[in-house]
Design a protein around this motif. Sequence first.
Motif, PDB file in Angstrom:
ATOM      1  N   TRP A 194       0.788  -1.193   0.045  1.00  0.00           N
ATOM      2  CA  TRP A 194       0.027   0.073  -0.136  1.00  0.00           C
ATOM      3  C   TRP A 194       0.516   1.203  -0.072  1.00  0.00           C
ATOM      4  CZ3 TRP A 194      -3.521  -2.426   4.297  1.00  0.00           C
ATOM      5  CH2 TRP A 194      -4.520  -3.018   3.758  1.00  0.00           C
ATOM      6  N   TYR A 195       2.022   1.108   0.581  1.00  0.00           N
ATOM      7  CA  TYR A 195       2.972   2.387   0.539  1.00  0.00           C
ATOM      8  C   TYR A 195       3.448   2.652  -0.738  1.00  0.00           C
ATOM      9  CZ  TYR A 195       6.612   5.379   2.452  1.00  0.00           C
ATOM     10  OH  TYR A 195       7.325   6.615   2.588  1.00  0.00           O
ATOM     11  N   PHE A 196       3.593   1.683  -1.847  1.00  0.00           N
ATOM     12  CA  PHE A 196       4.101   1.665  -2.948  1.00  0.00           C
ATOM     13  C   PHE A 196       3.285   2.618  -3.794  1.00  0.00           C
ATOM     14  CE2 PHE A 196       4.212   0.784  -7.413  1.00  0.00           C
ATOM     15  CZ  PHE A 196       5.431   0.816  -7.685  1.00  0.00           C
ATOM     16  N   HIS A 197       3.944   3.737  -4.771  1.00  0.00           N
ATOM     17  CA  HIS A 197       3.115   4.119  -5.829  1.00  0.00           C
ATOM     18  C   HIS A 197       4.112   4.389  -6.788  1.00  0.00           C
ATOM     19  CE1 HIS A 197       0.777   6.864  -8.072  1.00  0.00           C
ATOM     20  NE2 HIS A 197      -0.436   6.641  -7.346  1.00  0.00           N
ATOM     21  N   GLU A 198       3.669   4.492  -8.164  1.00  0.00           N
ATOM     22  CA  GLU A 198       4.510   4.418  -9.178  1.00  0.00           C
ATOM     23  C   GLU A 198       5.257   6.125  -9.402  1.00  0.00           C
ATOM     24  OE1 GLU A 198       2.300   3.149 -12.536  1.00  0.00           O
ATOM     25  OE2 GLU A 198       1.080   4.869 -12.567  1.00  0.00           O
ATOM     26  N   ASN A 199       4.391   7.099  -8.718  1.00  0.00           N
ATOM     27  CA  ASN A 199       4.636   8.337  -8.725  1.00  0.00           C
ATOM     28  C   ASN A 199       5.844   8.547  -7.748  1.00  0.00           C
ATOM     29  OD1 ASN A 199       5.041  11.194  -8.545  1.00  0.00           O
ATOM     30  ND2 ASN A 199       2.832  11.528  -9.181  1.00  0.00           N
ATOM     31  N   PRO A 200       7.217   8.775  -8.121  1.00  0.00           N
ATOM     32  CA  PRO A 200       8.176   8.890  -6.969  1.00  0.00           C
ATOM     33  C   PRO A 200       7.944  10.267  -6.050  1.00  0.00           C
ATOM     34  CG  PRO A 200       9.059   9.255  -9.135  1.00  0.00           C
ATOM     35  CD  PRO A 200       7.583   8.746  -9.409  1.00  0.00           C
ATOM     36  N   VAL A 201       7.570  11.449  -6.763  1.00  0.00           N
ATOM     37  CA  VAL A 201       7.069  12.370  -5.821  1.00  0.00           C
ATOM     38  C   VAL A 201       6.035  12.365  -4.784  1.00  0.00           C
ATOM     39  CG1 VAL A 201       6.221  14.726  -6.085  1.00  0.00           C
ATOM     40  CG2 VAL A 201       7.688  13.913  -7.683  1.00  0.00           C
ATOM     41  N   ALA A 202       4.766  11.443  -5.094  1.00  0.00           N
ATOM     42  CA  ALA A 202       3.846  11.273  -4.099  1.00  0.00           C
ATOM     43  C   ALA A 202       4.395  10.331  -3.025  1.00  0.00           C
ATOM     44  CB  ALA A 202       2.823  10.511  -4.850  1.00  0.00           C
ATOM     45  N   MET A 203       5.307   9.371  -3.341  1.00  0.00           N
ATOM     46  CA  MET A 203       5.929   8.501  -2.221  1.00  0.00           C
ATOM     47  C   MET A 203       6.862   9.221  -1.631  1.00  0.00           C
ATOM     48  SD  MET A 203       6.793   4.837  -3.935  1.00  0.00           S
ATOM     49  CE  MET A 203       7.357   4.124  -2.397  1.00  0.00           C
ATOM     50  N   THR A 204       7.607  10.162  -2.061  1.00  0.00           N
ATOM     51  CA  THR A 204       8.482  10.974  -1.245  1.00  0.00           C
ATOM     52  C   THR A 204       7.691  11.728  -0.324  1.00  0.00           C
ATOM     53  OG1 THR A 204      10.117  11.243  -2.938  1.00  0.00           O
ATOM     54  CG2 THR A 204      10.126  12.670  -1.222  1.00  0.00           C
ATOM     55  N   LEU A 205       6.554  12.517  -0.380  1.00  0.00           N
ATOM     56  CA  LEU A 205       5.371  13.195   0.303  1.00  0.00           C
ATOM     57  C   LEU A 205       5.198  12.105   1.385  1.00  0.00           C
ATOM     58  CD1 LEU A 205       3.765  15.270  -2.387  1.00  0.00           C
ATOM     59  CD2 LEU A 205       5.055  16.159  -0.848  1.00  0.00           C
ATOM     60  N   LEU A 220       2.811  19.690  10.082  1.00  0.00           N
ATOM     61  CA  LEU A 220       3.522  19.686   8.922  1.00  0.00           C
ATOM     62  C   LEU A 220       3.309  18.350   8.117  1.00  0.00           C
ATOM     63  CD1 LEU A 220       5.395  21.309   7.025  1.00  0.00           C
ATOM     64  CD2 LEU A 220       7.227  20.344   8.482  1.00  0.00           C
ATOM     65  N   ALA A 221       3.085  17.230   9.091  1.00  0.00           N
ATOM     66  CA  ALA A 221       2.801  16.154   8.368  1.00  0.00           C
ATOM     67  C   ALA A 221       1.493  15.939   7.449  1.00  0.00           C
ATOM     68  CB  ALA A 221       2.655  14.814   9.466  1.00  0.00           C
ATOM     69  N   LYS A 222       0.371  16.700   8.190  1.00  0.00           N
ATOM     70  CA  LYS A 222      -0.646  16.653   7.267  1.00  0.00           C
ATOM     71  C   LYS A 222      -0.823  17.263   6.048  1.00  0.00           C
ATOM     72  CE  LYS A 222      -5.510  18.512   7.892  1.00  0.00           C
ATOM     73  NZ  LYS A 222      -6.429  19.100   8.682  1.00  0.00           N
ATOM     74  N   GLN A 223       0.084  18.400   5.897  1.00  0.00           N
ATOM     75  CA  GLN A 223       0.498  19.124   4.739  1.00  0.00           C
ATOM     76  C   GLN A 223       1.190  18.122   3.678  1.00  0.00           C
ATOM     77  OE1 GLN A 223      -0.531  22.182   3.672  1.00  0.00           O
ATOM     78  NE2 GLN A 223      -1.748  22.225   5.936  1.00  0.00           N
ATOM     79  N   CYS A 224       2.089  17.168   4.200  1.00  0.00           N
ATOM     80  CA  CYS A 224       2.534  16.385   3.142  1.00  0.00           C
ATOM     81  C   CYS A 224       1.672  15.321   2.679  1.00  0.00           C
ATOM     82  CB  CYS A 224       3.782  15.567   3.736  1.00  0.00           C
ATOM     83  SG  CYS A 224       5.254  16.674   4.076  1.00  0.00           S
ATOM     84  N   PHE A 225       0.728  14.714   3.519  1.00  0.00           N
ATOM     85  CA  PHE A 225      -0.062  13.776   3.014  1.00  0.00           C
ATOM     86  C   PHE A 225      -1.365  14.501   2.412  1.00  0.00           C
ATOM     87  CE2 PHE A 225       0.644  11.560   7.667  1.00  0.00           C
ATOM     88  CZ  PHE A 225       1.800  10.909   6.881  1.00  0.00           C
ATOM     89  N   LEU A 226      -1.470  15.682   2.676  1.00  0.00           N
ATOM     90  CA  LEU A 226      -2.762  16.430   1.671  1.00  0.00           C
ATOM     91  C   LEU A 226      -2.038  16.875   0.274  1.00  0.00           C
ATOM     92  CD1 LEU A 226      -5.390  17.478   1.808  1.00  0.00           C
ATOM     93  CD2 LEU A 226      -4.207  19.821   2.437  1.00  0.00           C
ATOM     94  N   HIS A 227      -0.906  16.997   0.372  1.00  0.00           N
ATOM     95  CA  HIS A 227      -0.128  17.232  -1.197  1.00  0.00           C
ATOM     96  C   HIS A 227      -0.232  16.026  -1.817  1.00  0.00           C
ATOM     97  CE1 HIS A 227       2.065  21.227   0.102  1.00  0.00           C
ATOM     98  NE2 HIS A 227       0.704  21.393  -0.049  1.00  0.00           N
ATOM     99  N   ALA A 228       0.276  14.728  -1.103  1.00  0.00           N
ATOM    100  CA  ALA A 228       0.241  13.514  -1.853  1.00  0.00           C
ATOM    101  C   ALA A 228      -1.154  12.971  -2.121  1.00  0.00           C
ATOM    102  CB  ALA A 228       0.874  12.368  -0.668  1.00  0.00           C
ATOM    103  N   ALA A 229      -2.124  13.244  -1.576  1.00  0.00           N
ATOM    104  CA  ALA A 229      -3.567  12.875  -2.055  1.00  0.00           C
ATOM    105  C   ALA A 229      -4.095  13.654  -3.219  1.00  0.00           C
ATOM    106  CB  ALA A 229      -4.310  13.045  -0.719  1.00  0.00           C
ATOM    107  N   THR A 230      -3.661  14.889  -3.083  1.00  0.00           N
ATOM    108  CA  THR A 230      -4.226  15.934  -4.316  1.00  0.00           C
ATOM    109  C   THR A 230      -3.324  15.501  -5.460  1.00  0.00           C
ATOM    110  OG1 THR A 230      -4.077  17.795  -2.702  1.00  0.00           O
ATOM    111  CG2 THR A 230      -4.009  18.441  -4.733  1.00  0.00           C
ATOM    112  N   LEU A 231      -2.109  15.141  -5.333  1.00  0.00           N
ATOM    113  CA  LEU A 231      -1.317  14.661  -6.490  1.00  0.00           C
ATOM    114  C   LEU A 231      -1.889  13.407  -7.127  1.00  0.00           C
ATOM    115  CD1 LEU A 231       1.173  15.596  -8.291  1.00  0.00           C
ATOM    116  CD2 LEU A 231       2.627  14.163  -6.510  1.00  0.00           C
TER     117      LEU A 231
END
Length: 325
Positions: A194-205, A220-231
Amino acid sequence: FTSAGKRRSAYWLSSLWLLAAFLACLWCDALNFASSSSATGRSSRSMLQAQQKEWSGAGLQHLQLGVGRVGQVLANLAPQVSSIVVTSMVLLGVMGAAGSNDGTAGGPEWNTNVQVSVSKQQGTSDDGTAWTRITTTSMRETRVGAPMKELSKLVGSLRSTLDQAEASERLLDELASADSSRAWHLERLLWQTWYFHENPVAMTLLSEGSNLMDEGDLELAKQCFLHAATLEPSWAEAWNRLATVDYLLGNYNYSLKEIDKTLELQPRHFGALSGKGLVYLKLERFQNAIEAFQDAQEVVPASDSLKHNIEYTEALQKEAAMMHF
């Protein structure tokens, strides 16, 4: 006569020697040709087998990609009211031949049988408007009991979101029939999947957000997760992490909405189901919490912690009921 006869004898003798040498050369050439032909034949057969294997692999990939689209194609072919059933074999993981249980050559072909049923209905409303209704249902049947070594190799070979989705479903099927010791290993593999995604930017976030959450920097953690979910809005784990951090922040209503989004994308996400129970516990909605834990237990029947959570919540529910009296 004697002199001429000697010359003739010498002539014929030399001719016989030349003929024998010529025939010997022809025999050697024939042997070399037969040997090279045999080697060429073996080489050609090897090349053909390798090419057939390559074609089989390519065909498998096309089959996996096509299962998701088959409903739309068949629905277009269906006239008026119809029901079409397509059965395909979706082969997951590292494949073996038949014979052993270790996932090597000669091992079983662990697979999932997917049956897709597509029905199309057309009609006309009272106001004369034409309508079309297409319904797609699917039934999965998975052979379980694959060696852990093979399942670990499957997770380690993820390269795309399609790989991730297929591995997730297979591992969840394995988890449903696993004992407690095997379930623990399967849960770890599922979190890795589940942690894997083909988009490396989203995985880094997601990785950065998880580290920040562990360190206690929740905003700050929430901002990272929110950006990943938006991406990547179709990535279930991004929404699950967002739900987790909102739970820790005390934003329970937000957390429930994000859990619902996670379960919409992955209905058998036992982490989200269990998290839903924890949120309901905080809200003192005990019956909802029990139902959420029970839903999670259906995914992980061998979980002792979920059993404990259900018993604990039932005790709280009884205690709250007694206080009202």
